[in-house]
Scaffold this motif. Sequence first.
Motif, PDB file in Angstrom:
ATOM      1  N   UNK A   1       0.816  -1.212   0.000  1.00 44.79           N
ATOM      2  CA  UNK A   1       0.000   0.000   0.000  1.00 44.79           C
ATOM      3  C   UNK A   1       0.852   1.265   0.000  1.00 44.79           C
ATOM      4  N   UNK A   2       1.985   1.273   0.709  1.00 49.56           N
ATOM      5  CA  UNK A   2       2.832   2.472   0.740  1.00 49.56           C
ATOM      6  C   UNK A   2       3.376   2.809  -0.649  1.00 49.56           C
ATOM      7  N   UNK A   3       3.753   1.789  -1.420  1.00 49.03           N
ATOM      8  CA  UNK A   3       4.240   2.012  -2.788  1.00 49.03           C
ATOM      9  C   UNK A   3       3.117   2.537  -3.673  1.00 49.03           C
ATOM     10  N   UNK A   4       1.937   1.940  -3.543  1.00 48.91           N
ATOM     11  CA  UNK A   4       0.784   2.352  -4.349  1.00 48.91           C
ATOM     12  C   UNK A   4       0.454   3.819  -4.078  1.00 48.91           C
TER      13      UNK A   4
ATOM     14  N   UNK B   1     -20.098  18.382 -17.968  1.00 45.40           N
ATOM     15  CA  UNK B   1     -19.899  17.235 -17.071  1.00 45.40           C
ATOM     16  C   UNK B   1     -19.270  17.699 -15.761  1.00 45.40           C
ATOM     17  N   UNK B   2     -19.830  17.230 -14.668  1.00 44.12           N
ATOM     18  CA  UNK B   2     -19.277  17.459 -13.335  1.00 44.12           C
ATOM     19  C   UNK B   2     -19.121  16.079 -12.715  1.00 44.12           C
ATOM     20  N   UNK B   3     -17.891  15.710 -12.342  1.00 40.82           N
ATOM     21  CA  UNK B   3     -17.616  14.378 -11.815  1.00 40.82           C
ATOM     22  C   UNK B   3     -17.031  14.496 -10.416  1.00 40.82           C
ATOM     23  N   UNK B   4     -17.598  13.756  -9.484  1.00 36.42           N
ATOM     24  CA  UNK B   4     -17.076  13.659  -8.127  1.00 36.42           C
ATOM     25  C   UNK B   4     -16.411  12.293  -8.021  1.00 36.42           C
ATOM     26  N   UNK B   5     -15.132  12.272  -7.646  1.00 32.84           N
ATOM     27  CA  UNK B   5     -14.390  11.016  -7.550  1.00 32.84           C
ATOM     28  C   UNK B   5     -13.843  10.870  -6.139  1.00 32.84           C
ATOM     29  N   UNK B   6     -14.103   9.711  -5.555  1.00 33.08           N
ATOM     30  CA  UNK B   6     -13.578   9.381  -4.232  1.00 33.08           C
ATOM     31  C   UNK B   6     -12.694   8.146  -4.397  1.00 33.08           C
ATOM     32  N   UNK B   7     -11.385   8.314  -4.200  1.00 29.18           N
ATOM     33  CA  UNK B   7     -10.427   7.210  -4.296  1.00 29.18           C
ATOM     34  C   UNK B   7     -10.078   6.723  -2.899  1.00 29.18           C
ATOM     35  N   UNK B   8     -10.096   5.397  -2.752  1.00 28.70           N
ATOM     36  CA  UNK B   8      -9.710   4.803  -1.466  1.00 28.70           C
ATOM     37  C   UNK B   8      -8.764   3.635  -1.725  1.00 28.70           C
ATOM     38  N   UNK B   9      -7.878   3.395  -0.770  1.00 27.18           N
ATOM     39  CA  UNK B   9      -6.912   2.312  -0.884  1.00 27.18           C
ATOM     40  C   UNK B   9      -6.968   1.484   0.393  1.00 27.18           C
TER      41      UNK B   9
ATOM     42  N   UNK C   1       0.620  -7.765   2.857  1.00 28.15           N
ATOM     43  CA  UNK C   1       1.867  -7.000   2.771  1.00 28.15           C
ATOM     44  C   UNK C   1       2.162  -6.544   1.347  1.00 28.15           C
ATOM     45  N   UNK C   2       1.737  -7.326   0.358  1.00 31.40           N
ATOM     46  CA  UNK C   2       2.069  -7.027  -1.038  1.00 31.40           C
ATOM     47  C   UNK C   2       0.845  -6.856  -1.921  1.00 31.40           C
ATOM     48  N   UNK C   3      -0.299  -6.575  -1.340  1.00 30.56           N
ATOM     49  CA  UNK C   3      -1.531  -6.495  -2.135  1.00 30.56           C
ATOM     50  C   UNK C   3      -2.402  -5.350  -1.608  1.00 30.56           C
ATOM     51  N   UNK C   4      -2.863  -4.500  -2.546  1.00 29.30           N
ATOM     52  CA  UNK C   4      -3.657  -3.323  -2.201  1.00 29.30           C
ATOM     53  C   UNK C   4      -4.894  -3.270  -3.076  1.00 29.30           C
ATOM     54  N   UNK C   5      -6.027  -2.951  -2.477  1.00 33.02           N
ATOM     55  CA  UNK C   5      -7.247  -2.746  -3.247  1.00 33.02           C
ATOM     56  C   UNK C   5      -7.422  -1.250  -3.474  1.00 33.02           C
ATOM     57  N   UNK C   6      -7.668  -0.887  -4.747  1.00 36.07           N
ATOM     58  CA  UNK C   6      -7.922   0.500  -5.141  1.00 36.07           C
ATOM     59  C   UNK C   6      -9.402   0.585  -5.494  1.00 36.07           C
ATOM     60  N   UNK C   7     -10.122   1.427  -4.766  1.00 36.98           N
ATOM     61  CA  UNK C   7     -11.566   1.592  -4.958  1.00 36.98           C
ATOM     62  C   UNK C   7     -11.827   3.021  -5.429  1.00 36.98           C
ATOM     63  N   UNK C   8     -12.557   3.145  -6.529  1.00 39.90           N
ATOM     64  CA  UNK C   8     -12.896   4.470  -7.066  1.00 39.90           C
ATOM     65  C   UNK C   8     -14.413   4.584  -7.162  1.00 39.90           C
ATOM     66  N   UNK C   9     -14.952   5.558  -6.445  1.00 39.59           N
ATOM     67  CA  UNK C   9     -16.384   5.841  -6.496  1.00 39.59           C
ATOM     68  C   UNK C   9     -16.569   7.090  -7.357  1.00 39.59           C
ATOM     69  N   UNK C  10     -17.435   7.002  -8.355  1.00 39.07           N
ATOM     70  CA  UNK C  10     -17.679   8.106  -9.285  1.00 39.07           C
ATOM     71  C   UNK C  10     -19.135   8.531  -9.238  1.00 39.07           C
TER      72      UNK C  10
END
Length: 145
Positions: free
Chosen positions: A13-16, A85-93, A98-107
């Motif tokens: 996650x720190x690298x991401x 167009x008006x877009x609201x984006x919420x990014x979460x990690x 230790x070596x795997x990260x989930x990237x979630x994007x809400x639009x």
Amino acid sequence: MKFTQEIEIERPIDEVISLFDNPDNMDKWMDGLKSFEPISGTPGQPGAKSKLKFKMGNREIEMIETITTRNLPGEFSGTYEAKGVFNIVRNRFVKLSENRTKYIAENEFQFKGFMKLMGFLMPSAFKKQSMKYLVAFKEFAEKGK
């Protein structure tokens, strides 16, 4: 139109976060990005505004990014305003291991004028483009491409 997409990345996650949080990396995973120009505030911080220019096919698109929330890895959110167009984006990690990260994007897309018709007739195009960026970021984070 609201939707959430997610992808798993084979990196700590720190690298991401480090890769995501560096504006110099944006053109490495945002296909079509031609320029990123800070307008006001400290880039990447709440309240900061920047101008992004994209070339998509024969069209040039200019949008204004406004950072609304910065609380990485929990949330990095902003608004993106372009013609019609008006877009609201919420990014979460989320750290999965230790070596795997989930990237979630809400639009959340809001449309005006002609773009309202495009959003109604072609919602899949907006979802496809958003997912394209997630996949490209994953490839960049994992392989440097």
